[in-house]
Design a protein around this motif. Sequence first.
Motif, mmCIF file in Angstrom:
data_model
loop_
_atom_site.group_PDB
_atom_site.id
_atom_site.type_symbol
_atom_site.label_atom_id
_atom_site.label_comp_id
_atom_site.label_asym_id
_atom_site.label_seq_id
_atom_site.Cartn_x
_atom_site.Cartn_y
_atom_site.Cartn_z
ATOM 1 N N TYR A 18 0.690 -1.358 -0.142
ATOM 2 C CA TYR A 18 0.023 0.209 -0.020
ATOM 3 C C TYR A 18 1.012 1.094 -0.061
ATOM 4 C CZ TYR A 18 -3.767 3.128 1.352
ATOM 5 O OH TYR A 18 -4.534 4.353 1.503
ATOM 6 N N GLU A 77 2.538 1.730 -3.365
ATOM 7 C CA GLU A 77 1.733 2.004 -4.381
ATOM 8 C C GLU A 77 1.130 3.457 -4.363
ATOM 9 O OE1 GLU A 77 -3.293 1.234 -5.636
ATOM 10 O OE2 GLU A 77 -2.021 -0.159 -4.448
ATOM 11 N N HIS A 78 1.086 3.918 -3.089
ATOM 12 C CA HIS A 78 1.034 5.457 -2.872
ATOM 13 C C HIS A 78 1.859 6.263 -2.729
ATOM 14 C CE1 HIS A 78 -3.042 3.565 -2.151
ATOM 15 N NE2 HIS A 78 -3.637 4.800 -2.342
#
Length: 207
Positions: free
Chosen positions: A40, A43-44
């Motif tokens: 996560y 991805e960010h």
Amino acid sequence: MVTKAIEILNSIIKNVLSALYQPFWAAILLAFLAMFLYLYAKEHKWKKNDFVRNMFATWWRAFRSSSNFRRTFLLAFYTAMILLRTVLNRAIWFDPLGKLFGGWGLYEDEQFTTESIENFMLFVPFSILLLWAFQKELLDESENIRFGKTVWEATKVVAVFSFMIEFTQLLFHLGTFQISDLTYNTLGGAVGGVIYYLVYSREKRKK
């Protein structure tokens, strides 16, 4: 002298392996969840310097803004407690089928035990939290829920979850596989479904 040395060596090896094995599955679960966090963050495009701050900030924003997130968090928290009690924090049991048909009453081997009551009570809140978090997904009705479907879905999910726990205990020798555990767990899930329906119906009539 040689025999005594072998006994000491065997004892050391056994204790070391047991110490490593007991937290093994909890470590697997934590590593699995940590990798989800890592994916996560990647991805960010979180920066390394702000990783911890971004993690807590993102969690807190979701917790404050989404009631569904809060419900799911409570369910995840309670599920983790169940798994820690039943699987992840258990010692090795060398005969997991030794009490297959035991555990029905309040006395086991002439000793008082509350395990049957605990198994029942453990899954009443679980099924309530489950229906609270995933009412729409499980019952397919956002406004009007039916008694039979509510109890059936709660019972079904708890029965499958309970069987997975018991099978894991059997497979990895973490406790004992008992039919009574499956029965009391499932019964607790059914009662939780009844309680959820009654509370939901009462709250709806107040509106």
